[in-house]
Design an enzyme around this catalytic site. Structure first.
Site, mmCIF file in Angstrom:
data_model
loop_
_atom_site.group_PDB
_atom_site.id
_atom_site.type_symbol
_atom_site.label_atom_id
_atom_site.label_comp_id
_atom_site.label_asym_id
_atom_site.label_seq_id
_atom_site.Cartn_x
_atom_site.Cartn_y
_atom_site.Cartn_z
ATOM 1 N N ASN A 107 0.868 -1.185 0.595
ATOM 2 C CA ASN A 107 -0.030 0.078 0.137
ATOM 3 C C ASN A 107 1.321 1.621 -0.110
ATOM 4 O OD1 ASN A 107 0.358 -0.655 2.152
ATOM 5 N ND2 ASN A 107 -1.016 0.044 3.631
ATOM 6 N N HIS A 244 -2.946 -9.981 10.936
ATOM 7 C CA HIS A 244 -3.254 -9.213 12.530
ATOM 8 C C HIS A 244 -4.579 -9.975 12.559
ATOM 9 C CE1 HIS A 244 -4.976 -6.992 9.317
ATOM 10 N NE2 HIS A 244 -3.604 -6.261 8.978
ATOM 11 N N ASP A 318 3.723 -5.937 11.759
ATOM 12 C CA ASP A 318 2.957 -4.806 11.535
ATOM 13 C C ASP A 318 3.558 -3.789 11.550
ATOM 14 O OD1 ASP A 318 0.943 -3.314 9.541
ATOM 15 O OD2 ASP A 318 -0.911 -3.677 10.796
ATOM 16 N N HIS A 322 3.600 6.495 10.970
ATOM 17 C CA HIS A 322 3.217 7.674 10.588
ATOM 18 C C HIS A 322 4.359 8.814 10.890
ATOM 19 C CE1 HIS A 322 -0.126 5.443 8.335
ATOM 20 N NE2 HIS A 322 -0.287 4.559 9.484
ATOM 21 N N GLY A 337 -2.114 2.607 12.831
ATOM 22 C CA GLY A 337 -1.081 1.794 12.768
ATOM 23 C C GLY A 337 0.007 2.360 13.530
HETATM 24 O O1 DOR Z 1 -2.467 -0.137 11.286
HETATM 25 C C1 DOR Z 1 -2.816 -0.762 10.329
HETATM 26 N N1 DOR Z 1 -1.758 0.877 9.575
HETATM 27 N N2 DOR Z 1 -3.426 -1.014 9.507
HETATM 28 C C2 DOR Z 1 -3.061 -1.595 8.633
HETATM 29 O O2 DOR Z 1 -3.770 -2.569 7.849
HETATM 30 C C3 DOR Z 1 -2.762 -1.048 7.601
HETATM 31 C C4 DOR Z 1 -1.849 0.471 8.380
HETATM 32 C C5 DOR Z 1 -0.927 1.698 7.782
HETATM 33 O O3 DOR Z 1 -0.760 1.443 6.249
HETATM 34 O O4 DOR Z 1 -0.663 2.045 8.234
#
Ligand code: DOR
Length: 436
Positions: A107, A244, A318, A322, A337
Site C-alpha cells: 500500500n 493480524h 505490522d 506515520h 498504525g
Molecule cells: O493499522 C494499520 N495500519 N493497519 C493496516 O492494515 C494498515 C496500516 C498502514 O498502512 O498504516
C-alpha cells in the site's frame, strides 16, 4: 593472524533453530555469507579458534544465537510516503530489532501492483540493512475490483499477495485470487475486516467506544471476513493467510478450519496480545489507533491461546510508520498504525515468554521457520550451507524504549518509556554484522 578458511565465528552461544529442532550450545562458523558449520563446544574447536583474529570472533556467552528473525508484515512506505519511512530507514529499524528479513506491504504510492514498482523497491533494498521480500497487491491499485497481474508479480519475485489495509470485499475476486495463486503456490494474505461492518469505525465497538463516543468497528467484522475466506479457501484449495488476527471469533474459526485440513495460516501482532481497548480511554494516544483495532480482554486472551496452541503460526509487527504531524491530532482523525520493528522482540520476551505462554523455541519458530515455510523463503534456518542471517539475543537484558534511539523515521509507538526484557545483541545479515 586471521583465519582464511572462515570470516566469522560465533562462540559460546546457545543455538536455537526450530527448523532443525536444534537447541544446544554450539559454535557457528561463517564464510562468504553462508553458514559453513555448527559444532558443539570442544577442546578441538577451541584450538581452531587460535587461527582467528579477534575481530573474527563474536563471543555470545549467555546469549541466544537464532536464525535471523523474519517479520512478514511491514510497511516501508516507499515509494510515496518517504516522510514516514524509506526502504533504507525501515531496514535499519529492522536490523536494530533483530530482523534480517522483512516482507513489505504494497500500500505505497504508486502501490505495488506492477513489476516496475516491485523492481523499484528491490533496487532500493539492495544496499539496505535487511533483506526485503516484496508482497504484491491482490487487486489493481488495491481497489478490490480487478486482479493485478499476479503472474507478472510472481515472475519478478513477489512471495505473496495482499491488499493489506483493505479487505477484498468482493467474494468473486477473492475466489479468483485464491485459484490463480495456486499456479504459483503463493499464499493470499488477507486483511480480514468486512468493509461495510467496519465503515467509519475508529476503535473496537464495545463498552469503551460507547463510553468515549467513538464510532466502533465490531469484532464480527473480522469474524465474518475470516469465515467467508475459510469457505473460499476450502472451496478453491488455495492458500489463505489471515493477517493480524484480533478477535476470539477469528481465532476459533481458524482453529476449526485447521482441524478440518483447510490450508489456512495466521499471524498476530504484539499490540493485539498486549492491549485492550481500555487503553484508549487512558489518554486517547493516537498511536493506539490501529486496524484491526485493539479489542477486549476476551479477544486478547484468545489471541494468546491461539499463539500457544499453534492456531496462530506467526508473530509479525505490522510496522506502520506515520509522521508526527499526521498522528498529532484527535484520536478519530489519526491514521491507523504503529511502528513495531524495534520493539517486537522485547515485547515477545516480556509479554509471552516471561509470562510462561511461549518458550523461546516456540517464539523463535513464529518469527523464523513458520513465516519461511508459509512464504517459501530460502532463509529462516541456520542449516549448514544456508545464508548466514543470524540474530544474537541478550535474553534477559533490561532496557527502556527510547524514541530518540529509534532507527525508524517515525516515532509512532505506544511503548515509548516502557521497560522491557530481552534485546538484540547483534544482527548478522549475509555474514556481516549490520547492528550491534
Ligand atoms: O493499522 C494499520 N495500519 N493497519 C493496516 O492494515 C494498515 C496500516 C498502514 O498502512 O498504516
Amino acid at each position: 593472524m586471521a583465519s582464511k578458511k572462515y570470516d566469522l565465528v560465533i562462540k559460546n552461544g546457545r543455538v536455537i533453530d526450530p527448523a532443525l529442532g536444534f537447541g544446544k550450545d554450539a559454535y557457528v562458523f561463517i564464510k562468504d555469507g553462508y553458514i559453513k558449520k555448527i559444532v558443539p563446544p570442544s577442546a578441538a574447536v577451541k584450538r581452531e579458534l587460535k587461527n582467528f583474529d579477534e575481530r573474527q570472533i563474536v563471543d555470545a556467552h549467555d546469549k541466544l544465537v537464532v536464525p535471523g528473525l523474519i517479520d512478514m508484515h511491514v510497511h516501508l512506505r516507499e515509494p510515496g510516503y518517504e516522510r514516514a519511512e524509506t526502504v533504507a530507514s525501515g531496514c535499519r529499524a529492522a536490523a536494530a530489532g533483530g530482523f534480517t528479513s522483512l516482507c513489505c506491504m504494497p500500500n505505497t504510492n504508486p502501490c505495488i501492483d506492477n513489476q516496475e514498482t516491485v523492481k523499484f523497491v528491490q533496487d532500493r533494498a539492495k544496499s539496505a540493512d535487511a533483506h526485503v521480500y516484496v508482497i504484491g497487491a491482490i487487486t489493481k491499485n488495491i481497489a478490490g475490483e480487478e486482479l493485478s497481474e499476479i503472474g507478472d508479480l510472481f515472475n519478478i519475485g513477489v512471495v505473496a499477495v495482499t491488499d493489506d489495509g483493505h479487505y477484498v470485499q468482493n467474494p468473486e475476486i477473492m475466489r479468483r485470487a485464491l485459484e490463480y495463486t495456486k499456479m504459483f503456490d503463493i499464499p493470499v494474505l488477507q486483511h480480514a475486516e468486512d468493509v461495510y461492518l467496519c465503515a467509519g469505525g475508529v476503535m473496537n465497538e464495545s463498552f469503551q467506544s460507547t463510553r468515549l463516543g467513538m464510532k466502533g468497528s465490531p469484532a464480527v467484522a473480522e469474524e465474518i471476513a475470516v469465515l467467508r475466506d475459510i469457505a473460499l479457501c476450502r472451496f478453491t484449495g488455495g492458500r489463505l493467510h489471515i493477517q493480524h488476527v484480533s478477535t476470539r471469533g477469528a481465532v476459533e474459526a481458524i482453529r476449526k478450519a485447521k482441524q478440518e485440513g483447510v490450508n489456512v495460516t495466521a499471524e498476530a501482532c504484539p499490540h493485539h496480545f498486549i492491549f485492550t481497548d481500555d487503553e484508549i480511554a487512558k489518554g486517547f494516544n493516537t498511536n493506539l489507533r490501529v486496524n484491526p483495532p485493539l479489542r477486549t480482554a476476551e479477544d486478547r486472551d484468545a489471541v494468546i491461546e491461539g499463539l500457544i496452541d499453534g492456531t496462530i503460526d506467526c508473530i509479525a509487527s505490522d510496522h506502520a510508520p506515520h509522521s508526527e504531524e499526521d498522528k498529532d491530532c484527535e484520536f478519530d482523525l489519526a491514521p491507523a498504525g504503529m511502528i513495531g520493528l524495534e520493539t517486537t522482540l522485547g515485547l515477545v520476551k516480556t509479554y509471552l515468554i516471561d509470562k510462561g505462554y511461549l518458550s523461546w523455541a516456540d517464539a523463535i519458530r513464529k518469527m523464523t521457520s513458520n513465516p519461511s515455510k508459509i512464504l517459501k523463503l530460502e532463509r529462516g534456518t541456520l542449516e549448514e550451507g544456508k545464508i548466514a542471517d543470524i540474530t544474537i539475543i541478550d535474553p534477559d537484558k533490561k532496557w527502556t524504549v527510547d524514541a530518540n534511539k529509534f532507527r525508524s523515521k517515525s516515532k509512532n509507538s505506544p511503548y515509548i518509556g516502557w521497560k522491557l526484557s530481552g534485546k538484540v545483541f547483534k544482527t548478522i545479515l549475509e555474514g556481516k554484522i549490520v547492528f550491534e
